[in-house]
Write a protein that holds these residues in place. Structure first.
Motif, PDB file in Angstrom:
ATOM      1  N   THR A  50       0.781  -1.267  -0.010  1.00  0.00           N
ATOM      2  CA  THR A  50      -0.094  -0.052   0.012  1.00  0.00           C
ATOM      3  C   THR A  50       0.802   1.371  -0.012  1.00  0.00           C
ATOM      4  O   THR A  50       0.521   2.046  -0.688  1.00  0.00           O
ATOM      5  CB  THR A  50      -1.102  -0.011   1.279  1.00  0.00           C
ATOM      6  N   LEU A  51       1.976   1.018   0.646  1.00  0.00           N
ATOM      7  CA  LEU A  51       2.886   2.321   0.765  1.00  0.00           C
ATOM      8  C   LEU A  51       3.885   2.259  -0.428  1.00  0.00           C
ATOM      9  O   LEU A  51       4.570   1.050  -0.740  1.00  0.00           O
ATOM     10  CB  LEU A  51       3.638   2.484   2.018  1.00  0.00           C
ATOM     11  N   GLN A  52       4.154   3.244  -1.247  1.00  0.00           N
ATOM     12  CA  GLN A  52       5.155   3.303  -2.506  1.00  0.00           C
ATOM     13  C   GLN A  52       5.955   4.329  -2.329  1.00  0.00           C
ATOM     14  O   GLN A  52       5.836   5.350  -1.647  1.00  0.00           O
ATOM     15  CB  GLN A  52       4.240   3.327  -3.696  1.00  0.00           C
ATOM     16  N   LEU A  53       7.263   3.953  -2.761  1.00  0.00           N
ATOM     17  CA  LEU A  53       8.254   5.198  -2.646  1.00  0.00           C
ATOM     18  C   LEU A  53       7.938   6.222  -3.694  1.00  0.00           C
ATOM     19  O   LEU A  53       7.790   5.873  -4.885  1.00  0.00           O
ATOM     20  CB  LEU A  53       9.716   4.280  -3.207  1.00  0.00           C
ATOM     21  N   ALA A  54       8.380   7.460  -3.205  1.00  0.00           N
ATOM     22  CA  ALA A  54       7.994   8.628  -4.077  1.00  0.00           C
ATOM     23  C   ALA A  54       9.042   8.684  -5.305  1.00  0.00           C
ATOM     24  O   ALA A  54       8.574   9.236  -6.291  1.00  0.00           O
ATOM     25  CB  ALA A  54       8.213   9.840  -3.173  1.00  0.00           C
ATOM     26  N   ASP A  55      10.133   7.918  -4.924  1.00  0.00           N
ATOM     27  CA  ASP A  55      11.260   8.279  -6.360  1.00  0.00           C
ATOM     28  C   ASP A  55      10.664   7.255  -7.248  1.00  0.00           C
ATOM     29  O   ASP A  55      11.000   7.777  -8.477  1.00  0.00           O
ATOM     30  CB  ASP A  55      12.369   7.415  -5.776  1.00  0.00           C
ATOM     31  N   LEU A  56       9.838   6.304  -7.152  1.00  0.00           N
ATOM     32  CA  LEU A  56       9.411   5.725  -8.430  1.00  0.00           C
ATOM     33  C   LEU A  56       8.554   6.760  -9.058  1.00  0.00           C
ATOM     34  O   LEU A  56       8.353   6.639 -10.508  1.00  0.00           O
ATOM     35  CB  LEU A  56       8.623   4.297  -8.069  1.00  0.00           C
ATOM     36  N   TRP A  57       7.436   7.436  -8.563  1.00  0.00           N
ATOM     37  CA  TRP A  57       6.667   8.311  -9.107  1.00  0.00           C
ATOM     38  C   TRP A  57       7.540   9.413  -9.596  1.00  0.00           C
ATOM     39  O   TRP A  57       6.992   9.886 -10.696  1.00  0.00           O
ATOM     40  CB  TRP A  57       5.695   8.556  -8.109  1.00  0.00           C
ATOM     41  N   ARG A  58       8.613   9.789  -9.216  1.00  0.00           N
ATOM     42  CA  ARG A  58       9.528  10.853  -9.705  1.00  0.00           C
ATOM     43  C   ARG A  58       9.920  10.419 -10.993  1.00  0.00           C
ATOM     44  O   ARG A  58      10.035  11.211 -12.206  1.00  0.00           O
ATOM     45  CB  ARG A  58      10.593  11.306  -8.768  1.00  0.00           C
TER      46      ARG A  58
END
Length: 439
Positions: free
Chosen positions: A73-81
């Motif tokens: 459920t929690l994802q790394l912001a770096d992937l979205w960047r």
């Protein structure tokens, strides 16, 4: 399950802030409890329905060749960047920092995570096609969460992601999901219309929404009547074959929600006697978006010529928790919920009108045991309540069959059965009644 031991906190009246039928009935039936705006605890009755819908979705995804995973459920912001969506997604994204000051987010969707998983393991076209799906809780911080589970902030979603070597293969994957979705809704007792849709923040250039018909629906639907009456492709189609004719058969007929509707086209493409206007609820959305995520995230495979190329992707979402509300919106009456048999929390209820009377208890127990053995997941209403209160609560929660055992009937060797969907009642010997329910 014996109702005297069950947890089913029904209400006589819906809270005043419940604005639509599904929200009112889910609260009254004791299916959910609001914990915060747009966030609900799922109580036993609601959870049973949710799990049954989830299982129907899972079976149809598996049948169409998709493979289940479970993503966080929690994802790394770096992937979205990497994908370029972190700053673009807006205030609906719940952004979080952990104790190490790392930027995280509560996933509203999972394109980035699944692309990261794919690129770590798949390196050759020989390992394609792949379709990975996930049934997981998502969070979108809606500005105005309302309508219960129809527009909550936390929701259970099935999201699938296809990976293919080129556009032609990706469109074959899209067609498989298109057909699978129609089969899902048919199994849930729903009439679903595929309409061309805006791709929104997901992106891409090919997209369809699936809208089910409901008088209380949130949007207006304009469609060719033949499309509504066409039905689902069914489970026995050739999933590895060419499904384009099945898709074309359904997409060449006019269908649009109000935001994409073109009245001139509608009048041109649908004869007057075939034009249908109705209310509808969106319950699924599928997208083909090519290299939108694979290119910025460097998800490549080696092709037949040895050269690397970016994979073509699609994503396919079904709102599992939203479907609970949508089914109620499409199937209810003044007494309460009318569940399709496929997702009803209990298949039948044995109603003991005189608990404690030996002869009545014996017949009720016999009926309860026989329905258990037949796999009908029966509920035994053994509460010390007035008959009217028992009937009202069972109608409210939508149990498809009631088998009613009372002292007069027992003395005459009969029981009464009631079909919730039609209200039809029959008085029969117990064996015949059981046969009718389990047929």
């Amino acid at each position: 399950m014996r109702l005297s031991r069950y947890f089913m906190p029904t209400l006589r009246e819906a809270p005043s802030d419940a604005q639509i039928v599904s929200h009112q009935l889910m609260l009254r039936a004791g299916m959910i409890r609001q914990e915060a705006a747009g966030i609900y605890a799922w109580l036993p009755l609601g959870l049973k329905v949710l799990k049954k819908i989830e299982q129907v979705v899972r079976e149809e995804m598996d049948r169409a060749g998709a493979i289940e995973v479970l993503m966080p459920t929690l994802q790394l912001a770096d992937l979205w960047r990497e994908s370029g969506r972190y700053d673009d997604y807006g205030e609906e994204m719940l952004r979080i920092k952990d104790r190490h000051e790392r930027d995280l987010l509560y996933g509203p969707t999972a394109e980035e995570v699944i692309t990261d998983i794919f690129r770590a393991y798949i390196k050759s076209y020989k390992d394609l096609p792949k379709n990975l799906y996930n049934i997981q809780w998502k969070f979108r911080d809606e500005r105005r969460p309302r309508f219960g589970v129809m527009r909550g902030r936390e929701f259970l979603m099935k999201d699938a992601y296809s990976f293919d070597i080129d556009e032609a293969a990706a469109r074959r994957a899209y067609n498989r999901m298109f057909c699978a979705y129609l089969n899902v809704y048919a199994r849930l007792g729903l009439k679903a219309i595929p309409v061309r849709a805006d791709t929104g923040p997901i992106g891409g250039d090919l997209s369809h929404e699936f809208i089910i018909l409901a008088d209380t629906g949130e949007s207006q639907v304009f469609a060719h009547r033949d499309l509504v009456e066409m039905g689902a492709p069914g489970p026995d189609i050739d999933w590895d074959g060419d499904l384009e004719p099945l898709v074309q058969q359904r997409t060449r007929l006019y269908a649009a929600s109000d935001e994409m509707h073109d009245q001139a086209r509608f009048e041109t493409e649908a004869p007057e006697d075939k034009r249908m206007t109705a209310r509808g609820i969106e319950v699924g959305h599928i997208f083909y978006f090519g290299e939108k995520y694979s290119r910025p995230m460097n998800a490549k495979v080696a092709g037949p010529d040895g050269a690397e190329r970016f994979v073509h992707m699609g994503s396919y979402g079904v709102g599992v928790s939203r479907l609970v509300g949508a089914i109620i919106e499409a199937s209810h009456d003044e007494a309460g919920i009318v569940w399709p048999d496929s997702v009803a929390p209990f298949g039948a209820a044995v109603v003991n009108l005189r608990p404690g009377e030996v002869a009545v208890d014996a017949v009720a127990e016999q009926a309860y045991g026989a329905l258990q053995a037949a796999g009908k997941e029966p509920l035994l209403d053994d509460r010390d309540e007035r008959p009217g209160a028992k009937f009202a609560s069972l109608d409210l929660v939508g149990v498809p069959w009631q088998l009613i055992v009372g002292p007069k009937g027992v003395a005459e060797g009969v029981v009464e059965i009631k079909r919730r969907a039609t209200g039809e009642r029959q008085t029969l010997p117990l064996d015949a009644a059981l046969k009718a329910i389990t047929a």
